[in-house]
Design a protein around this motif. Structure first.
Motif, PDB file in Angstrom:
ATOM      1  N   UNK A  33       0.809  -1.215   0.000  1.00  0.00           N
ATOM      2  CA  UNK A  33       0.000   0.000   0.000  1.00  0.00           C
ATOM      3  C   UNK A  33       0.844   1.267   0.000  1.00  0.00           C
ATOM      4  N   UNK A  34       2.089   1.187   0.492  1.00  0.00           N
ATOM      5  CA  UNK A  34       2.868   2.403   0.666  1.00  0.00           C
ATOM      6  C   UNK A  34       4.351   2.073   0.748  1.00  0.00           C
ATOM      7  N   UNK A  35       5.171   3.030   0.325  1.00  0.00           N
ATOM      8  CA  UNK A  35       6.615   2.902   0.519  1.00  0.00           C
ATOM      9  C   UNK A  35       6.989   3.243   1.953  1.00  0.00           C
ATOM     10  N   UNK A  36       6.052   3.846   2.665  1.00  0.00           N
ATOM     11  CA  UNK A  36       6.299   4.140   4.071  1.00  0.00           C
ATOM     12  C   UNK A  36       6.234   2.848   4.877  1.00  0.00           C
ATOM     13  N   UNK A  37       7.008   2.748   5.953  1.00  0.00           N
ATOM     14  CA  UNK A  37       7.014   1.501   6.731  1.00  0.00           C
ATOM     15  C   UNK A  37       5.702   1.280   7.483  1.00  0.00           C
ATOM     16  N   UNK A  38       5.420   0.023   7.739  1.00  0.00           N
ATOM     17  CA  UNK A  38       4.314  -0.325   8.625  1.00  0.00           C
ATOM     18  C   UNK A  38       4.852  -0.301  10.053  1.00  0.00           C
ATOM     19  N   UNK A  39       4.283   0.545  10.871  1.00  0.00           N
ATOM     20  CA  UNK A  39       4.675   0.648  12.275  1.00  0.00           C
ATOM     21  C   UNK A  39       3.877  -0.380  13.074  1.00  0.00           C
ATOM     22  N   UNK A  80       0.215  -2.802  29.247  1.00  0.00           N
ATOM     23  CA  UNK A  80      -0.113  -2.692  27.831  1.00  0.00           C
ATOM     24  C   UNK A  80      -0.874  -1.444  27.467  1.00  0.00           C
ATOM     25  N   UNK A  81      -1.312  -0.689  28.473  1.00  0.00           N
ATOM     26  CA  UNK A  81      -2.126   0.499  28.207  1.00  0.00           C
ATOM     27  C   UNK A  81      -1.312   1.593  27.507  1.00  0.00           C
ATOM     28  N   UNK A  82      -0.049   1.748  27.893  1.00  0.00           N
ATOM     29  CA  UNK A  82       0.785   2.803  27.306  1.00  0.00           C
ATOM     30  C   UNK A  82       0.907   2.634  25.796  1.00  0.00           C
ATOM     31  N   UNK A  83       1.267   1.435  25.356  1.00  0.00           N
ATOM     32  CA  UNK A  83       1.428   1.195  23.929  1.00  0.00           C
ATOM     33  C   UNK A  83       0.119   1.252  23.169  1.00  0.00           C
ATOM     34  N   UNK A  84      -0.935   0.682  23.736  1.00  0.00           N
ATOM     35  CA  UNK A  84      -2.223   0.690  23.054  1.00  0.00           C
ATOM     36  C   UNK A  84      -2.802   2.093  22.974  1.00  0.00           C
ATOM     37  N   UNK A  85      -2.489   2.941  23.959  1.00  0.00           N
ATOM     38  CA  UNK A  85      -2.915   4.347  23.898  1.00  0.00           C
ATOM     39  C   UNK A  85      -2.314   5.031  22.680  1.00  0.00           C
ATOM     40  N   UNK A  86      -1.041   4.706  22.400  1.00  0.00           N
ATOM     41  CA  UNK A  86      -0.388   5.276  21.213  1.00  0.00           C
ATOM     42  C   UNK A  86      -1.045   4.757  19.938  1.00  0.00           C
ATOM     43  N   UNK A  94      -3.720   2.647   7.878  1.00  0.00           N
ATOM     44  CA  UNK A  94      -3.110   1.380   7.521  1.00  0.00           C
ATOM     45  C   UNK A  94      -1.616   1.333   7.687  1.00  0.00           C
ATOM     46  N   UNK A  95      -1.029   2.388   8.248  1.00  0.00           N
ATOM     47  CA  UNK A  95       0.421   2.424   8.444  1.00  0.00           C
ATOM     48  C   UNK A  95       0.827   2.144   9.887  1.00  0.00           C
ATOM     49  N   UNK A  96      -0.154   1.955  10.773  1.00  0.00           N
ATOM     50  CA  UNK A  96       0.141   1.640  12.166  1.00  0.00           C
ATOM     51  C   UNK A  96      -0.806   0.551  12.645  1.00  0.00           C
ATOM     52  N   UNK A  97      -0.226  -0.514  13.191  1.00  0.00           N
ATOM     53  CA  UNK A  97      -1.010  -1.563  13.828  1.00  0.00           C
ATOM     54  C   UNK A  97      -0.382  -1.865  15.181  1.00  0.00           C
ATOM     55  N   UNK A 262      -3.587  -8.963  16.161  1.00  0.00           N
ATOM     56  CA  UNK A 262      -3.204  -7.747  15.444  1.00  0.00           C
ATOM     57  C   UNK A 262      -4.436  -6.852  15.353  1.00  0.00           C
ATOM     58  N   UNK A 263      -4.270  -5.606  15.777  1.00  0.00           N
ATOM     59  CA  UNK A 263      -5.377  -4.654  15.753  1.00  0.00           C
ATOM     60  C   UNK A 263      -4.912  -3.336  15.143  1.00  0.00           C
ATOM     61  N   UNK A 264      -5.869  -2.525  14.700  1.00  0.00           N
ATOM     62  CA  UNK A 264      -5.570  -1.198  14.206  1.00  0.00           C
ATOM     63  C   UNK A 264      -6.366  -0.165  14.987  1.00  0.00           C
ATOM     64  N   UNK A 265      -6.157   1.110  14.690  1.00  0.00           N
ATOM     65  CA  UNK A 265      -6.981   2.147  15.322  1.00  0.00           C
ATOM     66  C   UNK A 265      -8.440   2.012  14.883  1.00  0.00           C
ATOM     67  N   UNK A 266      -9.335   2.642  15.616  1.00  0.00           N
ATOM     68  CA  UNK A 266     -10.751   2.630  15.245  1.00  0.00           C
ATOM     69  C   UNK A 266     -10.943   3.242  13.862  1.00  0.00           C
TER      70      UNK A 266
END
Length: 331
Positions: A33-39, A80-86, A94-97, A262-266
């Motif tokens: 989907x992108x040349x940008x990395x998947x975070x 796990x709250x700190x990371x999931x908050x981010x 689609x660039x962050x999961x 594996x989850x993504x933002x809302x």
């Protein structure tokens, strides 16, 4: 407490078949989907079970994404709250999961206030599979070789020993507390900020025992730095065929295992959910990933996004009942 591994496997077969059609339609180049990395945000410390899994699979995920780079970022803290908050604050492009485990479903019941809704503020992509949990001890500090010997030792000297967890209210904390309850012993709980520091202190002898995911423990078991008392789930694991379960050792109802998703933002667009789900399933099906997961003892059987959403809702409800019964809170 039981993990429905058979349910995961059934749902996973449906996901696998569906994904085969998706990949055939997309083609390898279109999957990118992108040349940008998947975070990929891991809301746990380096060296944890999920961290070990994702770092082993990252090269395969890059291939499945048509060459898109994959960057793994550890953001541990607060169970796990700190990371999931981010993650929930990241753009739904689609660039962050994120990759979460049981803690994601436990946290709403152990924390009085949550900075996000564990269901409404995420987009499920796939509950990928399960990973065994082990009860381990420092062999220099604990002479016990099995669960019954450990129980006898702890009963002989109540309030003398400590068990570590990766944080208050985590699945690791719950699993340890459930064993101590089943064994009828009093052992002090020492919470850490992640699996890495916890394991380091068990090895160093600052604490005598703890619960560790198999992938994070294997190297230390081979070196003799840790001794495994038993598998906490109902079944033995192929990677350690001679290690009996806790249930086999006189605690027949004991059953605790971990899952990871594996989850993504809302509000992640449906096209991105479809693309990422296809890539995740394809990555874990690649020979090198299958070999790595087999060596780690993981059960890989990805669910569809729809099945994953239902599974996560059910888990939140189930852990609410368990936490209430065990009277566990984030201290």
């Amino acid at each position: 407490m039981k993990l429905a591994t058979h349910s995961i496997q059934r749902r996973g077969m449906t996901a696998f078949l569906a994904t085969s059609f998706v990949l055939g339609a997309l083609g390898a180049s279109a999957a990118r989907a992108s040349d940008k990395p998947l975070r990929v945000i891991l809301p746990i410390s380096a060296g944890s079970g999920v961290d070990t899994i994702m770092r082993a699979v990252a090269p395969s995920l890059t291939k499945a994404l048509g060459g898109q780079p994959v960057v793994i970022e550890n953001l541990p803290g607060a169970g796990g709250i700190t990371g999931t908050s981010a993650l929930v604050k990241a753009p739904a492009d689609g660039l962050t999961v994120g990759v979460v485990s049981n803690n994601h479903a436990v946290n709403p019941s152990v924390f009085a206030k949550m900075p996000f809704d564990a269901i409404a503020d995420i987009t499920p992509i796939s509950v990928v599979g399960a990973t065994p949990l082990l009860l381990v001890v420092n062999p220099a500090k604990v002479p016990a070789k099995n669960a019954k010997e450990l129980q006898a030792m702890l009963k002989a000297k109540p309030d003398t020993y400590n068990y570590a967890s990766s944080g208050n209210g985590t699945i690791i904390h719950l699993a340890g507390a459930m064993f101590m309850d089943a064994a009828g012993v009093n052992v002090r709980h020492i919470p850490y900020k992640g699996t890495g520091p916890m394991v380091a202190d068990i090895i160093g002898g600052q604490v005598e025992m703890g619960v560790v995911a198999l992938p994070a423990a294997q190297g230390h078991l081979k070196s003799g730095a840790l001794r495994a008392i038993g598998v906490m789930g109902k079944a033995r694991v192929p990677a350690l065929p001679d290690l009996p379960t806790i249930a086999e050792q006189g605690f027949p109802e004991f059953d605790v295992a971990g899952w990871f998703a594996v989850i993504g933002p809302a509000k992640l667009p449906a096209a991105e959910v479809k693309r990422l789900h296809a890539a995740v399933v394809a990555a874990f099906a690649m020979p090198e990933a299958v070999e790595a997961m087999g060596k780690q003892g993981n059960i890989i059987s990805p669910m569809t996004p729809e099945a994953s959403a239902q599974f996560l809702r059910t888990e939140v409800e189930r852990y609410a009942r368990i936490v209430k019964k065990a009277n566990i809170t984030a201290e």
